[in-house]
Design a protein around this motif. Structure first.
Motif, mmCIF file in Angstrom:
data_model
loop_
_atom_site.group_PDB
_atom_site.id
_atom_site.type_symbol
_atom_site.label_atom_id
_atom_site.label_comp_id
_atom_site.label_asym_id
_atom_site.label_seq_id
_atom_site.Cartn_x
_atom_site.Cartn_y
_atom_site.Cartn_z
ATOM 1 N N PHE A 237 0.810 -1.218 0.000
ATOM 2 C CA PHE A 237 0.000 0.000 0.000
ATOM 3 C C PHE A 237 0.846 1.272 0.000
ATOM 4 O O PHE A 237 0.298 2.377 0.010
ATOM 5 C CB PHE A 237 -0.942 0.013 1.214
ATOM 6 C CG PHE A 237 -1.897 -1.138 1.244
ATOM 7 C CD1 PHE A 237 -2.820 -1.316 0.235
ATOM 8 C CD2 PHE A 237 -1.862 -2.062 2.281
ATOM 9 C CE1 PHE A 237 -3.706 -2.391 0.257
ATOM 10 C CE2 PHE A 237 -2.738 -3.133 2.314
ATOM 11 C CZ PHE A 237 -3.668 -3.297 1.301
ATOM 12 N N GLN A 240 0.130 4.932 -1.861
ATOM 13 C CA GLN A 240 -1.305 5.165 -2.053
ATOM 14 C C GLN A 240 -1.804 6.377 -1.275
ATOM 15 O O GLN A 240 -3.004 6.693 -1.329
ATOM 16 C CB GLN A 240 -2.097 3.926 -1.589
ATOM 17 C CG GLN A 240 -1.737 2.634 -2.284
ATOM 18 C CD GLN A 240 -2.407 2.498 -3.640
ATOM 19 O OE1 GLN A 240 -3.236 3.318 -3.999
ATOM 20 N NE2 GLN A 240 -2.030 1.494 -4.394
ATOM 21 N N ALA A 248 -7.508 1.553 -3.235
ATOM 22 C CA ALA A 248 -6.332 0.876 -2.667
ATOM 23 C C ALA A 248 -6.606 -0.558 -2.258
ATOM 24 O O ALA A 248 -5.693 -1.383 -2.255
ATOM 25 C CB ALA A 248 -5.808 1.662 -1.458
#
Length: 532
Positions: A237, A240, A248
């Motif tokens: 992640f 993001q 996401a």
């Protein structure tokens, strides 16, 4: 010795393990699970071959075994150093020496301090190592004569040993995890912004869940009336930040997130977790972790314990951060009152604070120091409250006497701010006193030179001059950008710290963006600076 995976072998005639082997269907192994490591320590090749045949299809909790071979006590020590995650040792006693196996046990337990690995002693000469004596004097976990160790009994012994090793690891991880929880919860009230709080909690959760693995991923998303936006991301992640939560994560995680917010508690699914917090003002913070290792599930109890503290801290943090934000706003408002009295540009102090923080970050100040500078720098001219209006707002050139009066604002500002023992006020006092000192020692009020001028003062001096020149004043129009850059460059080593000038000019675009982001009432100046 290299790690050798099970291979096909023909049974050895007369071998007791194979003669007594019961045909029990083995459950299929999950190819995605990490194998359990077993070390075979024996000087007989046949023992290694037979053991591999017996354990070829063996699984425990869906994971196969990976067998490592050593043919002496010395070789076994080497393999233990190479493979610290060995769970079980199948150990012979008599090898290069009559007590080689027992000496290895002593080395493992006493010298290495490894109390977790499970040791199954297999001996073909029980008289060399009597069971009662060995069990009493050495920390072994099972004792078997090779003649009695059938295939089924070997599998049973290995299963029992792996279960014990797994439980010991869980106990150790739980103890270490609780220690990490205690340490992590101590940081709750050191974070100075919502972003700091969210990022700090995520980093603590990632470390808490799996401190020695890069296979953990996580994110924090916040909302205050609108849609969730990602504030921080780790692992898959990362990068993001600033985007919507829906972009996401997958649909399953979104469903878990909605359910978590309705129930206001944590939800676990396989190796995923979603938790949430809700502040006193209705703002919400959602946290998500997922692990790529099936054999190492997320520590649910530790996460729940930690999140109980996070939930309470988040409610309190909202109130604390409201106070901090109010203090920031008060500092900027009071500083702008001073600037307005001297008919300076409306957002000069705000821009000076932001640009000082940026230059401090470029100069290598840590996060706390940058935050401190960003708050303290706007108060650099607070001493102007003690300067008469006739001098402060004189449109023409000041006389020598008037200039000496104007110079007093540095000492007046220092006297006002230094009365407080607060760290931010002490920093602001230093900046107020020194922001008109010059690198070559020709400034005022104390004619300090070089690094005798505090770094916070040197930083503020540069960004103050830049913003003052790029903005209109009561006695002149705003200077063109190229002229301002020329003044800054000419002041290198004379007025300004040379290193700070280099950093400033190398990142000029970022400073122009600050000016454009906080324009005065007249937008034309900021637009010209941003597009020049």
């Amino acid at each position: 010795m290299p790690v050798i995976r099970p291979r096909e072998h023909q049974p050895l005639p007369g071998d007791p393990l194979l003669l007594a082997r019961e045909r029990v269907p083995a459950p299929a192994a999950d190819e995605h699970r990490e194998p359990w490591k077993l070390l075979i320590v024996d000087d007989e090749e046949d023992v290694h071959l037979v053991t591999r045949i017996v354990l070829r299809d063996f699984t425990f909790e869906g994971a196969p075994v990976e067998l490592v071979s050593a043919y002496s006590g010395v070789a076994a020590r080497r393999e233990l150093r190479r493979n610290p995650d060995i769970a079980v040792i199948l150990l012979d006693v008599v090898m290069e020496r009559e007590d080689a196996g027992l000496q290895l046990v002593r080395h493992i337990r006493q010298e290495q301090g490894n109390r977790k690995v499970r040791i199954i002693l297999r001996t073909g000469q029980p008289g060399q190592a009597p069971e009662q004596e060995v069990v009493a004097q050495y920390d072994i976990n099972d004792y078997r004569s090779k003649t009695e160790l059938t295939a089924a009994r070997l599998c049973t012994s290995v299963t029992s040993a792996l279960r014990s090793w797994r439980d010991l690891c869980a106990v150790e991880q739980g103890r270490e995890g609780l220690q990490r929880v205690i340490r992590a919860q101590g940081a709750f009230f050191r974070w100075q912004s919502r972003e700091d709080f969210a990022t700090g909690v995520l980093d603590a959760l990632v470390h808490l869940a799996m401190p020695d693995s890069s296979s953990i991923s996580g994110l924090v998303a916040c909302r205050d009336g609108g849609d969730y936006a990602v504030v921080a991301g780790r692992g898959k992640f990362a990068g993001q930040e600033g985007g919507p939560l829906a972009a996401a994560v997958g649909q399953r995680t979104l469903r878990m997130a909605r359910e978590a917010m309705v129930r206001t508690h944590s939800l676990f699914y396989n190796n995923s977790w979603v938790g949430c917090c809700r502040g006193e003002g209705g703002e919400e913070m959602l946290l998500h972790l997922c692990s790529g290792l099936k054999r190492r599930p997320l520590p649910q109890d530790l996460i729940r314990i930690y999140m109980s503290g996070v939930d309470m801290a988040y409610r309190n943090a909202h109130l604390s951060m409201e106070i901090i934000e109010s203090q920031k706003e008060m500092i900027h408002t009071l500083s702008e009152v001073v600037e307005t009295r001297s008919r300076e540009t409306a957002h000069h102090v705000l821009r000076v604070g932001e640009m000082a923080g940026l230059l401090g970050e470029l100069a290598g100040l840590d996060r706390d120091e940058v935050s401190l500078l960003r708050l303290a720098a706007p108060m650099h001219d607070v001493g102007k409250v003690g300067i008469p209006d006739a001098v402060l707002n004189k449109p023409g050139r000041l006389t020598d006497d008037e200039y000496r009066i104007m110079q007093r604002h540095t000492s007046i500002g220092h006297a006002i701010l230094a009365k407080s023992g607060r760290r931010i006020m002490q920093a602001a006092a230093t900046i107020a006193l020194q922001h008109h000192e010059r690198w070559d020692g020709t400034g005022y009020p104390r004619r300090l030179a070089g690094e005798n001028i505090h770094l916070l003062g040197r930083i503020t001096a540069l960004v103050d001059v830049f913003d003052a020149l790029i903005s209109p004043r009561v006695y002149r129009k705003a200077c063109p950008l190229d002229e301002v850059v020329g003044v800054v460059r000419a002041g290198r080593g004379r007025h300004f710290d040379p290193r700070l000038v280099d950093l400033f000019l190398a990142n000029l675009k970022r400073f122009r963006e600050v000016v454009a982001l906080h324009p005065d009432t007249d937008q034309s100046q900021a637009t010209r600076v941003a597009t020049a």
